[in-house]
Design an enzyme around this catalytic site. Sequence first.
Site, PDB file in Angstrom:
ATOM      1  CE1 TYR A  58      -3.204  -2.844   0.113  1.00 49.15           C
ATOM      2  CE2 TYR A  58      -3.835  -2.176   2.335  1.00 49.15           C
ATOM      3  CZ  TYR A  58      -4.013  -2.991   1.230  1.00 49.15           C
ATOM      4  OH  TYR A  58      -4.992  -3.947   1.249  1.00 49.15           O
ATOM      5  N   GLY A 102     -23.873   4.201  -3.610  1.00 49.62           N
ATOM      6  CA  GLY A 102     -24.823   4.922  -4.446  1.00 49.62           C
ATOM      7  C   GLY A 102     -24.269   6.189  -5.049  1.00 49.62           C
TER       8      GLY A 102
END
Length: 321
Positions: free
Chosen positions: A53, A214
């Site tokens: 990472y 969403g």
Amino acid sequence: MQLRRLGSSGLRTSALGLGTMTWGRDTDALEAADSLRAFVEAGGTLLDTAASYGDGAAEEVIGGLLRDVVARDEVVLCTKAGARRGPDGVRVDAGRGALLDTLDASLRRLGTDHVDLWLVQAPDSGTTMAETVSALDVAVRTGRTRYAGLANHPGWSTAHAATLAAAAGVPLAAAQVEYSLLERGIERELVPAAHELGLGVMAWSPLGRGVLTGKYRRSVPADSRAASPHLRGFVEPYLTDDARSVVEALVTAADGLGRAPLEVALAWVRDAPGVGCAVVGARTTAQLRGSLAADDLELPEQIRAVLDEITAPELGYPERR
């Protein structure tokens, strides 16, 4: 927050884990500190990272936070090895030397003499599983990690590794894999294998790489991962018509419960059979608080059944006859 045992091991983690893929790159140290404080105050314990990472930057940030913000014994620290960046890009290397060298470098960056859970990040077709497992064995026996496991391995190789590890006297504790309403492939073989072998399932990207929030229903927000040059490719596989149908069904369910779509998506993964921990990779503290809000949500069986049905993976031979 509920604490759970990972599989049949003695390792207990919070039901929600905090992922750090963006730390040291998209998430600076101050934002990471705020997120870690909020996570621990909510009862969270599992802090998940990897040597890959940010080419170690995430681990360096965590090392600083464990000195200045949160005590080392307040977190269950998980890191991963096996993916190394070279001149030609990221290369998978799960050989014993590469794994142990990477672990030692991780411990230096993290500022600790051990991690609680160490995972092999990806399958390596060029290294025998026996050699890979031997590195896990060495790491546990020398105290560099308390528990070991795999990440992103299919069911058959997970079973192979678990069998070898058990024979060596160092049973694997966990299998970390992607799992969400948009990616349920692990249900075919990995979840049953983990159950039989006593491994706890750690679900990464339970929000479908952010799509299940969403936020992408109408467009791609300028500050989102899908608009980021280095993360666009990570999100794009789920910006499809099929995924949009799932998101709309999720939004309908969330509206009916008076909750946010991400809370419903997260609760579905968190309480799915075999899952010990769902790891969320919040880039900001505000995003993390949205996930923490799902802690008290228990999905009604009818809602879970509907979501199960519309997202069920296709099963065929040999999983089902």
